[in-house]
Design a protein around this motif. Sequence first.
Motif, PDB file in Angstrom:
ATOM      1  N   LEU A  75      10.841  -3.794  -6.485  1.00 28.88           N
ATOM      2  CA  LEU A  75      10.721  -5.090  -5.816  1.00 28.88           C
ATOM      3  C   LEU A  75       9.959  -4.978  -4.493  1.00 28.88           C
ATOM      4  O   LEU A  75       9.394  -5.959  -4.007  1.00 28.88           O
ATOM      5  CB  LEU A  75      12.111  -5.690  -5.565  1.00 28.88           C
ATOM      6  N   LEU A  76       9.942  -3.772  -3.903  1.00 29.83           N
ATOM      7  CA  LEU A  76       9.241  -3.570  -2.634  1.00 29.83           C
ATOM      8  C   LEU A  76       7.747  -3.820  -2.781  1.00 29.83           C
ATOM      9  O   LEU A  76       7.087  -4.258  -1.837  1.00 29.83           O
ATOM     10  CB  LEU A  76       9.474  -2.141  -2.128  1.00 29.83           C
ATOM     11  N   LEU A  77       7.214  -3.536  -3.961  1.00 28.45           N
ATOM     12  CA  LEU A  77       5.785  -3.697  -4.190  1.00 28.45           C
ATOM     13  C   LEU A  77       5.373  -5.163  -4.273  1.00 28.45           C
ATOM     14  O   LEU A  77       4.183  -5.487  -4.176  1.00 28.45           O
ATOM     15  CB  LEU A  77       5.349  -2.968  -5.471  1.00 28.45           C
ATOM     16  N   GLU A  78       6.350  -6.050  -4.432  1.00 26.67           N
ATOM     17  CA  GLU A  78       6.067  -7.473  -4.568  1.00 26.67           C
ATOM     18  C   GLU A  78       6.167  -8.214  -3.234  1.00 26.67           C
ATOM     19  O   GLU A  78       5.830  -9.392  -3.149  1.00 26.67           O
ATOM     20  CB  GLU A  78       7.045  -8.101  -5.567  1.00 26.67           C
ATOM     21  N   GLU A  79       6.645  -7.515  -2.186  1.00 32.02           N
ATOM     22  CA  GLU A  79       6.863  -8.150  -0.889  1.00 32.02           C
ATOM     23  C   GLU A  79       5.803  -7.723   0.123  1.00 32.02           C
ATOM     24  O   GLU A  79       5.152  -6.698  -0.034  1.00 32.02           O
ATOM     25  CB  GLU A  79       8.255  -7.795  -0.354  1.00 32.02           C
ATOM     26  N   GLU A  80       5.669  -8.520   1.179  1.00 32.41           N
ATOM     27  CA  GLU A  80       4.760  -8.182   2.283  1.00 32.41           C
ATOM     28  C   GLU A  80       5.489  -8.100   3.614  1.00 32.41           C
ATOM     29  O   GLU A  80       5.142  -7.292   4.467  1.00 32.41           O
ATOM     30  CB  GLU A  80       3.629  -9.205   2.379  1.00 32.41           C
ATOM     31  N   ASP A  81       6.505  -8.933   3.812  1.00 29.58           N
ATOM     32  CA  ASP A  81       7.227  -8.999   5.081  1.00 29.58           C
ATOM     33  C   ASP A  81       8.484  -8.141   4.988  1.00 29.58           C
ATOM     34  O   ASP A  81       9.362  -8.406   4.164  1.00 29.58           O
ATOM     35  CB  ASP A  81       7.595 -10.456   5.392  1.00 29.58           C
ATOM     36  N   PHE A  82       8.573  -7.121   5.851  1.00 31.41           N
ATOM     37  CA  PHE A  82       9.704  -6.200   5.796  1.00 31.41           C
ATOM     38  C   PHE A  82      10.522  -6.209   7.083  1.00 31.41           C
ATOM     39  O   PHE A  82      11.058  -5.183   7.507  1.00 31.41           O
ATOM     40  CB  PHE A  82       9.201  -4.787   5.478  1.00 31.41           C
ATOM     41  N   GLN A  83      10.641  -7.381   7.679  1.00 32.43           N
ATOM     42  CA  GLN A  83      11.420  -7.517   8.902  1.00 32.43           C
ATOM     43  C   GLN A  83      12.873  -7.086   8.696  1.00 32.43           C
ATOM     44  O   GLN A  83      13.511  -6.550   9.608  1.00 32.43           O
ATOM     45  CB  GLN A  83      11.371  -8.959   9.408  1.00 32.43           C
ATOM     46  N   CYS A  84      13.397  -7.293   7.489  1.00 34.21           N
ATOM     47  CA  CYS A  84      14.797  -6.942   7.216  1.00 34.21           C
ATOM     48  C   CYS A  84      15.046  -5.444   7.321  1.00 34.21           C
ATOM     49  O   CYS A  84      16.192  -5.010   7.481  1.00 34.21           O
ATOM     50  CB  CYS A  84      15.220  -7.455   5.843  1.00 34.21           C
ATOM     51  N   PHE A  85      13.993  -4.626   7.226  1.00 33.58           N
ATOM     52  CA  PHE A  85      14.143  -3.182   7.298  1.00 33.58           C
ATOM     53  C   PHE A  85      13.560  -2.589   8.580  1.00 33.58           C
ATOM     54  O   PHE A  85      13.389  -1.376   8.686  1.00 33.58           O
ATOM     55  CB  PHE A  85      13.463  -2.518   6.092  1.00 33.58           C
ATOM     56  N   SER A  86      13.267  -3.441   9.559  1.00 30.73           N
ATOM     57  CA  SER A  86      12.699  -2.975  10.822  1.00 30.73           C
ATOM     58  C   SER A  86      13.766  -2.932  11.907  1.00 30.73           C
ATOM     59  O   SER A  86      14.673  -3.760  11.936  1.00 30.73           O
ATOM     60  CB  SER A  86      11.572  -3.917  11.273  1.00 30.73           C
ATOM     61  N   LYS A  87      13.658  -1.939  12.783  1.00 37.66           N
ATOM     62  CA  LYS A  87      14.538  -1.922  13.946  1.00 37.66           C
ATOM     63  C   LYS A  87      14.305  -3.191  14.763  1.00 37.66           C
ATOM     64  O   LYS A  87      13.181  -3.667  14.888  1.00 37.66           O
ATOM     65  CB  LYS A  87      14.257  -0.694  14.817  1.00 37.66           C
ATOM     66  N   VAL A  88      15.380  -3.728  15.306  1.00 42.94           N
ATOM     67  CA  VAL A  88      15.255  -4.940  16.117  1.00 42.94           C
ATOM     68  C   VAL A  88      14.588  -4.608  17.447  1.00 42.94           C
ATOM     69  O   VAL A  88      14.553  -3.458  17.882  1.00 42.94           O
ATOM     70  CB  VAL A  88      16.634  -5.592  16.350  1.00 42.94           C
ATOM     71  N   HIS A  89      14.048  -5.634  18.101  1.00 43.14           N
ATOM     72  CA  HIS A  89      13.370  -5.491  19.404  1.00 43.14           C
ATOM     73  C   HIS A  89      12.183  -4.539  19.314  1.00 43.14           C
ATOM     74  O   HIS A  89      11.881  -3.799  20.252  1.00 43.14           O
ATOM     75  CB  HIS A  89      14.334  -5.016  20.486  1.00 43.14           C
ATOM     76  N   THR A  90      11.503  -4.541  18.171  1.00 44.98           N
ATOM     77  CA  THR A  90      10.309  -3.723  18.000  1.00 44.98           C
ATOM     78  C   THR A  90       9.077  -4.513  18.429  1.00 44.98           C
ATOM     79  O   THR A  90       8.931  -5.679  18.075  1.00 44.98           O
ATOM     80  CB  THR A  90      10.149  -3.289  16.524  1.00 44.98           C
ATOM     81  N   ASP A  91       8.204  -3.870  19.207  1.00 47.80           N
ATOM     82  CA  ASP A  91       7.021  -4.541  19.745  1.00 47.80           C
ATOM     83  C   ASP A  91       5.876  -4.468  18.739  1.00 47.80           C
ATOM     84  O   ASP A  91       5.005  -3.602  18.810  1.00 47.80           O
ATOM     85  CB  ASP A  91       6.616  -3.890  21.074  1.00 47.80           C
ATOM     86  N   VAL A  92       5.901  -5.372  17.756  1.00 54.32           N
ATOM     87  CA  VAL A  92       4.821  -5.443  16.766  1.00 54.32           C
ATOM     88  C   VAL A  92       4.368  -6.889  16.625  1.00 54.32           C
ATOM     89  O   VAL A  92       5.128  -7.822  16.905  1.00 54.32           O
ATOM     90  CB  VAL A  92       5.265  -4.905  15.379  1.00 54.32           C
ATOM     91  N   ASN A  93       3.118  -7.072  16.205  1.00 52.51           N
ATOM     92  CA  ASN A  93       2.589  -8.426  16.032  1.00 52.51           C
ATOM     93  C   ASN A  93       3.107  -9.104  14.777  1.00 52.51           C
ATOM     94  O   ASN A  93       3.234 -10.326  14.711  1.00 52.51           O
ATOM     95  CB  ASN A  93       1.054  -8.387  15.998  1.00 52.51           C
ATOM     96  N   ASN A  94       3.392  -8.289  13.758  1.00 47.69           N
ATOM     97  CA  ASN A  94       3.911  -8.832  12.508  1.00 47.69           C
ATOM     98  C   ASN A  94       4.673  -7.743  11.764  1.00 47.69           C
ATOM     99  O   ASN A  94       4.628  -6.573  12.139  1.00 47.69           O
ATOM    100  CB  ASN A  94       2.788  -9.409  11.638  1.00 47.69           C
ATOM    101  N   PHE A  95       5.380  -8.145  10.725  1.00 47.90           N
ATOM    102  CA  PHE A  95       6.200  -7.216   9.947  1.00 47.90           C
ATOM    103  C   PHE A  95       5.620  -6.992   8.558  1.00 47.90           C
ATOM    104  O   PHE A  95       6.320  -6.557   7.652  1.00 47.90           O
ATOM    105  CB  PHE A  95       7.632  -7.754   9.843  1.00 47.90           C
ATOM    106  N   ASN A  96       4.332  -7.267   8.387  1.00 50.92           N
ATOM    107  CA  ASN A  96       3.699  -7.169   7.079  1.00 50.92           C
ATOM    108  C   ASN A  96       3.236  -5.736   6.794  1.00 50.92           C
ATOM    109  O   ASN A  96       2.595  -5.098   7.628  1.00 50.92           O
ATOM    110  CB  ASN A  96       2.505  -8.117   6.982  1.00 50.92           C
ATOM    111  N   CYS A  97       3.555  -5.265   5.611  1.00 46.77           N
ATOM    112  CA  CYS A  97       3.124  -3.959   5.130  1.00 46.77           C
ATOM    113  C   CYS A  97       2.749  -4.099   3.659  1.00 46.77           C
ATOM    114  O   CYS A  97       3.317  -4.917   2.943  1.00 46.77           O
ATOM    115  CB  CYS A  97       4.244  -2.916   5.251  1.00 46.77           C
ATOM    116  N   LYS A  98       1.801  -3.288   3.224  1.00 45.25           N
ATOM    117  CA  LYS A  98       1.423  -3.250   1.820  1.00 45.25           C
ATOM    118  C   LYS A  98       1.924  -1.938   1.237  1.00 45.25           C
ATOM    119  O   LYS A  98       1.402  -0.864   1.537  1.00 45.25           O
ATOM    120  CB  LYS A  98      -0.105  -3.353   1.667  1.00 45.25           C
TER     121      LYS A  98
END
Length: 250
Positions: free
Chosen positions: A146-169
């Motif tokens: 299912l990971l291959l079907e998603e782009e936004d991985f905010q649910c698996f990111s540490k909070v208060h992270t300084d990034v512009n977006n949570f998108n990964c391929k």
Amino acid sequence: METNRYFLELAYKGTNYHGWQIQENAESIQGELENALSTLLRMPISIVGSGRTDTGVHASQQFAHFDTGEKLDEATFLKKLNGILPKDIASCSLKRVKNDAHTRFDAIWRSYVYRISLRKDPFEQESAWTIYKEPKISLMNEAAALLLEEEDFQCFSKVHTDVNNFNCKIKAAYWEQKGSLLLFHITANRFLRGMVRAIVGTLIEVGLEKINAEDFKQILESKNRNSAKASAPAKGLYLCRITYPKDLYL
């Protein structure tokens, strides 16, 4: 004076370090490397890594670039550098690259492997997460797909992270078993802080049948770190491959 840029390939055991990045009052991989390079080249050397591994995370392949006015011979340089570096950091190769090549921004794909030992093993105490109840790989691979079907991985990111977006391929994510070891392989164009460990911790819950693939999908869609499960320990995680365009090298 002419400047030459080099890509230095590295491997390290992260057990005794507070991650890659230099920080005050803590030993780091970057700090050890810059000190060793500065000693060897007899001038202050700053390096830029392909990414920042967290405290306790290992790397079987990592890259850093640096600039120098010298033309360096690979074999001689590596032998001298490895003589200066501590025993848990190794320099593996040195390649001259174009002067605008960048280990972080030019990386196309990054790969990690997470190691889990299914039995007490004295040789894996610092290099794998030990669990004693064997999870079902088929269920974990069903959810991992299912990971291959998603782009936004905010649910698996540490909070208060300084990034512009949570998108990964993510182009690959799967489990395999080799004897008493479970290995999780994942490749993506970029990773968020704590992302792989959070994915592993949540997939193990699937394998132990505490949640199912549908629950995993809902976690992905929640975009909420609190929805995912506890992160797996750092000691089982390895940065293992970074892919660059071939035309960077001279």
